[in-house]
Design a protein around this motif. Structure first.
Motif, PDB file in Angstrom:
ATOM      1  N   PRO A   7      -7.224  -3.495  -5.800  1.00 48.70           N
ATOM      2  CA  PRO A   7      -5.782  -3.473  -5.026  1.00 48.70           C
ATOM      3  C   PRO A   7      -4.866  -2.551  -5.495  1.00 48.70           C
ATOM      4  O   PRO A   7      -4.348  -1.852  -5.015  1.00 48.70           O
ATOM      5  CB  PRO A   7      -5.327  -5.056  -5.006  1.00 48.70           C
ATOM      6  CG  PRO A   7      -6.781  -5.586  -5.563  1.00 48.70           C
ATOM      7  CD  PRO A   7      -7.614  -4.937  -6.086  1.00 48.70           C
ATOM      8  N   ALA A   8      -5.026  -2.468  -7.046  1.00 43.50           N
ATOM      9  CA  ALA A   8      -3.818  -1.236  -7.701  1.00 43.50           C
ATOM     10  C   ALA A   8      -4.488  -0.103  -7.355  1.00 43.50           C
ATOM     11  O   ALA A   8      -3.501   0.834  -7.042  1.00 43.50           O
ATOM     12  CB  ALA A   8      -4.101  -1.618  -9.299  1.00 43.50           C
ATOM     13  N   SER A   9      -5.659   0.436  -7.150  1.00 46.77           N
ATOM     14  CA  SER A   9      -6.035   1.738  -6.698  1.00 46.77           C
ATOM     15  C   SER A   9      -5.630   1.798  -5.442  1.00 46.77           C
ATOM     16  O   SER A   9      -5.208   3.039  -5.031  1.00 46.77           O
ATOM     17  CB  SER A   9      -7.702   1.782  -6.988  1.00 46.77           C
ATOM     18  OG  SER A   9      -8.159   3.166  -6.622  1.00 46.77           O
ATOM     19  N   GLU A  10      -6.010   0.930  -4.489  1.00 45.01           N
ATOM     20  CA  GLU A  10      -5.293   1.046  -3.087  1.00 45.01           C
ATOM     21  C   GLU A  10      -3.875   1.231  -2.936  1.00 45.01           C
ATOM     22  O   GLU A  10      -3.453   2.107  -2.096  1.00 45.01           O
ATOM     23  CB  GLU A  10      -5.779  -0.208  -2.420  1.00 45.01           C
ATOM     24  CG  GLU A  10      -7.212  -0.326  -1.729  1.00 45.01           C
ATOM     25  CD  GLU A  10      -7.289  -1.727  -1.046  1.00 45.01           C
ATOM     26  OE1 GLU A  10      -6.625  -2.080  -0.259  1.00 45.01           O
ATOM     27  OE2 GLU A  10      -8.457  -2.169  -1.268  1.00 45.01           O
ATOM     28  N   ARG A  11      -3.195   0.629  -3.686  1.00 40.08           N
ATOM     29  CA  ARG A  11      -1.564   0.715  -3.726  1.00 40.08           C
ATOM     30  C   ARG A  11      -1.373   2.198  -4.218  1.00 40.08           C
ATOM     31  O   ARG A  11      -0.430   2.865  -3.642  1.00 40.08           O
ATOM     32  CB  ARG A  11      -0.888  -0.084  -4.722  1.00 40.08           C
ATOM     33  CG  ARG A  11      -0.796  -1.672  -4.101  1.00 40.08           C
ATOM     34  CD  ARG A  11      -0.003  -2.327  -5.044  1.00 40.08           C
ATOM     35  NE  ARG A  11      -0.168  -2.809  -6.205  1.00 40.08           N
ATOM     36  CZ  ARG A  11      -1.069  -3.567  -6.745  1.00 40.08           C
ATOM     37  NH1 ARG A  11      -1.636  -4.557  -6.060  1.00 40.08           N
ATOM     38  NH2 ARG A  11      -1.227  -3.615  -8.128  1.00 40.08           N
ATOM     39  N   THR A  14      -2.232   4.506  -1.338  1.00 46.50           N
ATOM     40  CA  THR A  14      -1.379   4.593  -0.287  1.00 46.50           C
ATOM     41  C   THR A  14       0.102   5.266  -0.710  1.00 46.50           C
ATOM     42  O   THR A  14       0.473   5.918   0.135  1.00 46.50           O
ATOM     43  CB  THR A  14      -1.020   2.926  -0.216  1.00 46.50           C
ATOM     44  OG1 THR A  14      -2.102   2.120   0.299  1.00 46.50           O
ATOM     45  CG2 THR A  14       0.210   2.672   0.969  1.00 46.50           C
ATOM     46  N   VAL A  15       0.561   5.150  -1.814  1.00 46.92           N
ATOM     47  CA  VAL A  15       1.740   5.599  -2.251  1.00 46.92           C
ATOM     48  C   VAL A  15       1.372   7.507  -2.073  1.00 46.92           C
ATOM     49  O   VAL A  15       2.179   8.169  -1.769  1.00 46.92           O
ATOM     50  CB  VAL A  15       2.002   5.206  -3.681  1.00 46.92           C
ATOM     51  CG1 VAL A  15       3.193   6.391  -4.403  1.00 46.92           C
ATOM     52  CG2 VAL A  15       2.362   4.133  -3.744  1.00 46.92           C
ATOM     53  N   GLN A 108      -0.948   8.550 -12.466  1.00 47.47           N
ATOM     54  CA  GLN A 108      -1.062   7.412 -11.760  1.00 47.47           C
ATOM     55  C   GLN A 108      -2.786   7.108 -11.292  1.00 47.47           C
ATOM     56  O   GLN A 108      -3.363   6.046 -11.646  1.00 47.47           O
ATOM     57  CB  GLN A 108      -0.497   7.236 -10.462  1.00 47.47           C
ATOM     58  CG  GLN A 108       1.000   7.012 -10.716  1.00 47.47           C
ATOM     59  CD  GLN A 108       1.686   7.163  -9.514  1.00 47.47           C
ATOM     60  OE1 GLN A 108       1.629   7.784  -8.608  1.00 47.47           O
ATOM     61  NE2 GLN A 108       2.819   6.359  -9.254  1.00 47.47           N
TER      62      GLN A 108
END
Length: 127
Positions: A7-11, A14-15, A108
């Motif tokens: 989920p962190a990677s997806e966020r 997305t950013v 990031q």
């Protein structure tokens, strides 16, 4: 090996995609603004050129002094000089901001990859 995306990677992705869309919008607006600026500059140069040409005819006839020609050319030279300064400043700031943004995005991504590596390492040791 797991191919699941955390989920962190997806966020993060997305950013990054949102920033890419914003960059494209800013680039389009910039292209439109510079096109209008270029058109206005060309129009101003054409009007000044016609004025100078007409005055040069008067100078050739001895009716007007050369100082009148310079008086008509100076505003165009000033506008071109200020526009050149503006482009130089904006491009320098743009380069600085792009380098900064690229560095932050890379950090990031590296942190997200590190988090995934640690999570997968912990999963291996839990089994």
């Amino acid at each position: 090996m797991s191919t699941e995306v955390s989920p962190a990677s997806e966020r993060v992705w997305t950013v990054i995609e949102r920033e890419k869309r914003r960059d494209r919008l800013v680039r389009r607006v910039s292209i439109a603004a510079w096109s209008v600026t270029g058109g206005a500059l060309l129009f101003f140069a054409a009007v000044t050129g016609v004025e100078v040409w007409l005055i040069l005819q008067h100078v050739a006839e001895g009716v007007a002094p050369w100082a009148v020609v310079f008086d008509r050319v100076i505003p165009l030279v000033a506008v071109v000089g200020v526009l050149g300064l503006l482009v130089a400043i904006l491009s320098t700031v743009g380069i600085f901001l792009r380098l900064r943004t690229a560095s932050l995005s890379e950090i990031q991504l590296r942190l997200a990859a590190l988090e995934e590596m640690i999570a997968s390492h912990l999963e291996l040791h839990e089994d």
